[in-house]
Design a protein around this motif. Structure first.
Motif, mmCIF file in Angstrom:
data_model
loop_
_atom_site.group_PDB
_atom_site.id
_atom_site.type_symbol
_atom_site.label_atom_id
_atom_site.label_comp_id
_atom_site.label_asym_id
_atom_site.label_seq_id
_atom_site.Cartn_x
_atom_site.Cartn_y
_atom_site.Cartn_z
ATOM 1 N N PRO A 138 0.611 -0.869 0.195
ATOM 2 C CA PRO A 138 0.220 -0.368 0.309
ATOM 3 C C PRO A 138 0.613 1.319 0.015
ATOM 4 O O PRO A 138 1.880 1.305 1.380
ATOM 5 C CB PRO A 138 -0.498 0.281 1.218
ATOM 6 C CG PRO A 138 -0.431 -1.258 1.830
ATOM 7 C CD PRO A 138 0.894 -2.130 1.596
ATOM 8 N N SER A 139 0.281 2.361 -0.951
ATOM 9 C CA SER A 139 1.496 3.495 -0.890
ATOM 10 C C SER A 139 0.600 4.660 -0.882
ATOM 11 O O SER A 139 0.572 5.626 -2.152
ATOM 12 C CB SER A 139 2.253 3.397 -2.263
ATOM 13 O OG SER A 139 1.719 3.252 -2.958
ATOM 14 N N VAL A 140 -1.123 4.469 -0.456
ATOM 15 C CA VAL A 140 -1.401 5.613 -0.502
ATOM 16 C C VAL A 140 -0.540 7.147 -0.186
ATOM 17 O O VAL A 140 -0.450 7.435 1.229
ATOM 18 C CB VAL A 140 -2.772 5.173 0.366
ATOM 19 C CG1 VAL A 140 -3.891 6.934 0.493
ATOM 20 C CG2 VAL A 140 -3.301 3.739 -0.089
ATOM 21 N N ASN A 141 -1.326 7.550 -0.335
ATOM 22 C CA ASN A 141 -0.704 8.876 -0.625
ATOM 23 C C ASN A 141 -1.095 9.125 0.998
ATOM 24 O O ASN A 141 -2.600 9.876 1.183
ATOM 25 C CB ASN A 141 -0.551 10.740 -1.093
ATOM 26 C CG ASN A 141 -0.448 11.625 -1.175
ATOM 27 O OD1 ASN A 141 -0.503 12.173 -0.122
ATOM 28 N ND2 ASN A 141 0.541 12.078 -2.114
ATOM 29 N N PRO A 142 0.155 9.690 2.201
ATOM 30 C CA PRO A 142 -0.401 10.086 3.821
ATOM 31 C C PRO A 142 -0.995 11.491 3.948
ATOM 32 O O PRO A 142 -1.687 11.540 4.410
ATOM 33 C CB PRO A 142 1.145 10.045 3.710
ATOM 34 C CG PRO A 142 1.947 10.353 3.217
ATOM 35 C CD PRO A 142 1.641 10.017 1.759
ATOM 36 N N VAL A 143 -1.008 12.456 3.168
ATOM 37 C CA VAL A 143 -1.306 13.420 3.086
ATOM 38 C C VAL A 143 -3.339 14.078 2.585
ATOM 39 O O VAL A 143 -3.872 14.592 3.127
ATOM 40 C CB VAL A 143 -0.852 14.750 2.362
ATOM 41 C CG1 VAL A 143 -1.669 15.815 2.612
ATOM 42 C CG2 VAL A 143 0.516 14.962 2.782
ATOM 43 N N LEU A 144 -3.242 12.580 1.388
ATOM 44 C CA LEU A 144 -5.215 12.752 0.963
ATOM 45 C C LEU A 144 -5.206 11.766 1.599
ATOM 46 O O LEU A 144 -6.818 12.239 2.157
ATOM 47 C CB LEU A 144 -4.745 11.831 -0.882
ATOM 48 C CG LEU A 144 -4.516 12.776 -1.770
ATOM 49 C CD1 LEU A 144 -4.612 11.821 -2.800
ATOM 50 C CD2 LEU A 144 -5.204 13.725 -1.563
ATOM 51 N N ALA A 145 -5.701 10.649 2.501
ATOM 52 C CA ALA A 145 -6.225 9.890 3.203
ATOM 53 C C ALA A 145 -4.862 8.845 4.522
ATOM 54 O O ALA A 145 -4.531 8.012 4.144
ATOM 55 C CB ALA A 145 -6.168 8.730 2.309
ATOM 56 N N PRO A 146 -4.486 10.634 5.606
ATOM 57 C CA PRO A 146 -3.658 10.103 6.811
ATOM 58 C C PRO A 146 -3.759 8.700 7.083
ATOM 59 O O PRO A 146 -3.260 8.281 8.269
ATOM 60 C CB PRO A 146 -4.293 11.204 7.676
ATOM 61 C CG PRO A 146 -4.991 12.544 6.462
ATOM 62 C CD PRO A 146 -5.793 11.698 5.430
ATOM 63 N N THR A 147 -5.145 8.294 7.391
ATOM 64 C CA THR A 147 -5.555 7.244 8.137
ATOM 65 C C THR A 147 -5.188 6.660 7.335
ATOM 66 O O THR A 147 -4.590 5.076 7.971
ATOM 67 C CB THR A 147 -7.130 6.840 8.382
ATOM 68 O OG1 THR A 147 -7.651 6.825 7.141
ATOM 69 C CG2 THR A 147 -8.031 7.719 9.528
ATOM 70 N N GLU A 148 -5.112 6.158 6.390
ATOM 71 C CA GLU A 148 -4.093 5.297 5.559
ATOM 72 C C GLU A 148 -2.715 4.985 4.908
ATOM 73 O O GLU A 148 -2.500 3.890 4.802
ATOM 74 C CB GLU A 148 -5.016 4.792 4.042
ATOM 75 C CG GLU A 148 -6.773 4.644 3.793
ATOM 76 C CD GLU A 148 -7.047 4.402 2.662
ATOM 77 O OE1 GLU A 148 -6.160 3.311 1.933
ATOM 78 O OE2 GLU A 148 -7.965 4.771 2.145
#
Ligand SMILES: [Zn+2]
Length: 385
Positions: free
Chosen positions: A20-30
């Protein structure tokens, strides 16, 4: 393509989706794993004899830089982003890729781990050939889905003679797209008790005139101003705040606007045009321009366009279709840095949507096109002059 089998490239794509490399700013919980995927990319590239390292843009936000070749000649940059958008509302397992026929499903399969797999495979194939004159460098960047701090950082560290991005484009060659400009407009009123019509002046009413003026500019003027590849210019009012209470004349009102810009427009003229409309509607209003990203335009005569066109012809057997996009991409960051840039990437569906997949056949063709483009671009005789 000899050095890597189809299965190895498919495995690479699946491994990238599994991290998983979800953008931490876009989706802070993921989002926490841009580091993990960067480490994986470095390890995979090194295992395939490509020099690779992490370059931190800031703590926890890594780019991967990789290179192959002897450096004795031109440099071609290949760029893909490693971050993805979030998984909220997804109807498939986002991080356990399933394969059905030609399709590979998962978050980021299409946008754009397919593009990352294609450029990593290209570097590995070229490294195995061992005859690269000049250099192919990889920019596996973070944060494209939010503020593009990865691409911004990369172009400050590295130079190149041309760049190819691999955002999914159905194997069409994207040679232009629009940019954007963000502004804040503030109207000033005269604060007064709600009963005092004789001295009160509402900043919100003034802003009403501004909004009507801007809407007219958008619909009557900007829509007529078009670029053959990317369509018309446009603008819209996206945020509004104002007033302090229901029985007080509003002292201040603020809107934020977004103007989508065309490749051949002057930014100064754009600002002047909007400022005139605003002042005509509400004299004395304040305008602040606070962020901007330039459009992309790759000139018809650029070498990279010729080499990618030839490579496409040889892989697919037809002439490549050149298109423009309405959306902004990291390609413009490279273009702004003076590097001729275009985009060609895989076919897929469901970017930022509940079901996302990529057509693996197109990933293979994309890789083949990149390998052939690199081979001929680096040998282009004009670099020996
Ligand atoms: Zn993307």
């Amino acid at each position: 393509m000899s050095a890597l089998t189809k299965t190895e490239i498919l495995n690479l794509l699946q491994d990238l989706i599994r991290i998983p490399s979800v953008n931490p700013v876009l989706a802070p919980t993921e989002g926490h794993n841009e580091v993990k995927i960067a480490e994986f990319a470095v390890e995979w590239l090194q295992r395939h004899h490509v020099h690779a390292e992490i370059e931190y843009v800031k703590p926890g936000r890594p780019n991967v830089y990789a290179e192959v070749g002897d450096g004795d000649g031109p440099t071609l940059c290949l760029c893909a982003h490693l971050d993805t958008v979030g998984t909220d509302g997804m109807e498939i397992d986002p991080f356990e890729p399933t394969v059905e026929g030609n399709r590979v499903y998962g978050r980021g399969s299409c946008d754009m781990k397919a593009g990352a797999a294609a450029i990593m495979s290209t570097a590995a194939i070229l490294a195995a050939e061992g005859t690269v004159k000049g250099k192919v460098i990889l920019a596996l960047v973070c944060d494209e889905e939010y503020a593009s701090i990865g691409a911004d950082h990369f172009v400050k560290q590295h130079k190149a003679d041309a760049c190819i991005l691999t955002e999914p484009s159905d194997l069409k060659m994207v040679v232009a797209h629009r940019g954007f400009l963000w502004g804040k407009i503030t109207t000033i009123g005269r604060s007064a008790h709600g009963a005092r019509w004789d001295i009160g002046e509402s900043a919100i009413t003034k802003m009403g005139s501004v909004i009507v003026g801007l809407d007219r500019l958008d619909k009557e003027v900007l829509r007529e101003r078009t670029h053959p590849l990317v369509g018309p210019a446009s603008m819209h009012v996206s945020l509004v705040t104002g007033g302090i209470g229901v029985s007080t004349y509003a002292p201040e009102c603020q809107i934020q606007i977004e103007r989508r810009t065309l490749p051949n427009e002057s930014i100064d003229e754009i600002k002047k045009e909007i400022e005139q409309v605003v002042q005509a509607a509400a004299e004395g209003s304040k305008i602040e321009w606070f962020f901007r990203r330039d459009p992309l335009l790759c000139d018809e005569n650029e070498l990279i366009m010729q080499h990618v066109s030839n490579a496409y012809q040889s892989v697919v057997g037809t002439e490549v279709e050149k298109v423009g996009w309405e959306v902004w991409t990291d390609a413009a960051v490279f273009h702004e840095a003076g590097i001729p840039t275009l985009n060609i990437g895989a076919t897929g569906f469901g970017l930022h949507e509940p079901v996302e997949w990529v057509d693996f056949d197109s990933v293979m063709k994309n890789t083949d096109i990149l390998v052939q483009s690199a081979r001929t671009f680096l040998k282009d005789p004009s670099f020996n002059k």
